[in-house]
Design a protein around this motif. Structure first.
Motif, PDB file in Angstrom:
ATOM      1  N   SER A 128     -94.213 109.386 -30.986  1.00 59.21           N
ATOM      2  CA  SER A 128     -94.131 110.597 -30.088  1.00 59.21           C
ATOM      3  C   SER A 128     -93.160 110.828 -29.401  1.00 59.21           C
ATOM      4  CB  SER A 128     -96.063 111.061 -29.529  1.00 59.21           C
ATOM      5  OG  SER A 128     -96.992 111.036 -30.122  1.00 59.21           O
ATOM      6  N   VAL A 131     -90.523 111.758 -31.355  1.00 66.26           N
ATOM      7  CA  VAL A 131     -90.411 112.977 -32.227  1.00 66.26           C
ATOM      8  C   VAL A 131     -90.090 113.685 -31.072  1.00 66.26           C
ATOM      9  CG1 VAL A 131     -91.692 115.213 -33.116  1.00 66.26           C
ATOM     10  CG2 VAL A 131     -91.550 112.908 -33.706  1.00 66.26           C
ATOM     11  N   THR A 135     -87.841 117.210 -30.314  1.00 65.60           N
ATOM     12  CA  THR A 135     -88.002 118.517 -30.445  1.00 65.60           C
ATOM     13  C   THR A 135     -86.373 119.592 -30.447  1.00 65.60           C
ATOM     14  OG1 THR A 135     -89.613 117.656 -29.062  1.00 65.60           O
ATOM     15  CG2 THR A 135     -89.188 119.511 -28.300  1.00 65.60           C
ATOM     16  N   PHE A 147     -95.179 117.383 -36.793  1.00 64.98           N
ATOM     17  CA  PHE A 147     -93.965 116.276 -36.340  1.00 64.98           C
ATOM     18  C   PHE A 147     -94.587 115.627 -35.378  1.00 64.98           C
ATOM     19  CE2 PHE A 147     -90.901 118.216 -39.667  1.00 64.98           C
ATOM     20  CZ  PHE A 147     -91.771 117.401 -40.740  1.00 64.98           C
ATOM     21  N   PHE A 148     -94.046 116.911 -33.951  1.00 66.21           N
ATOM     22  CA  PHE A 148     -95.198 116.352 -32.589  1.00 66.21           C
ATOM     23  C   PHE A 148     -96.170 116.670 -32.227  1.00 66.21           C
ATOM     24  CE2 PHE A 148     -95.362 117.885 -28.133  1.00 66.21           C
ATOM     25  CZ  PHE A 148     -94.794 116.665 -27.562  1.00 66.21           C
TER      26      PHE A 148
END
Length: 199
Positions: A128, A131, A135, A147-148
């Protein structure tokens, strides 16, 4: 806070114990626990502006899909999360062979689950974080930012499961009740599916 949770400590074919609770009981505990994500989605769904209500319905569909996916990934995880919001536990058990005390078996299951969820919590925290750095690049992509969202939802889920293991390990007044052999419990389709996923 909900007052009671019936847990079932059941041996699998591989000889290890797993925790089970009826799905309808878990759903009631999740609804009563004041889950903030569910509260926010419910607020959006009831909002007077149609676009906000539509977004709430879309989030509700996505969240329900995630709960089904989560149940397939690790069926015990929802049980552990429910333990975090229960005040009293009754552990129904089926003894396998001449094993040790059922209390030590219960705590052993919780310790193994705690180690597993600590590992995956750290992995999802790292993913996290990485990612989140990307962003600005990923946000303009069309469609949901899977993906997040997925690692972040898993991170929250592991945290809640860890909270449930902590509550279970700290609980002192455990009540144990013996059950008949597992063969007589196979008429419960929910338990049968659960045990198939655990093997």
């Amino acid at each position: 806070m909900p007052s009671h949770l019936d847990l079932y400590l059941i041996p699998t074919r591989k000889g290890r114990y797993v925790l089970y609770s009826r799905p309808e009981v878990i759903e009631v505990l999740e609804a009563e626990s004041g889950h903030r994500i569910r509260q926010a989605i419910g607020w959006m769904m009831r909002h007077p502006y149609r676009i906000v209500a539509w977004g709430g319905r879309a989030l509700n569909s996505g969240y329900n899909y995630y709960v089904k996916l989560e149940d397939r990934i690790d069926p015990q995880e929802r049980v552990l999360k429910a333990m975090g919001s229960a005040a009293v536990f009754t552990i129904h058990f089926i003894r396998k062979g001449n094993g040790g005390s059922i209390g030590s078996e219960f705590h052993g299951v919780l310790r193994r689950q705690r180690l597993k969820h600590i590992f995956w919590f750290v992995v999802d925290l790292i993913v996290s974080s990485i990612v989140a750095l990307f962003t600005p690049v990923l946000a303009p992509l069309p469609g949901p930012n899977v993906f997040f969202y997925y690692p972040f939802l898993r991170l929250l889920s592991h945290y809640q499961a860890l909270r449930g293991t902590r509550v279970g390990l700290a609980y002192q007044d455990l009540e144990f009740k013996s059950l008949p052999e597992v063969n007589s419990l196979t008429d419960n389709p929910g338990l049968t599916r659960f045990l198939e996923r655990m093997d």
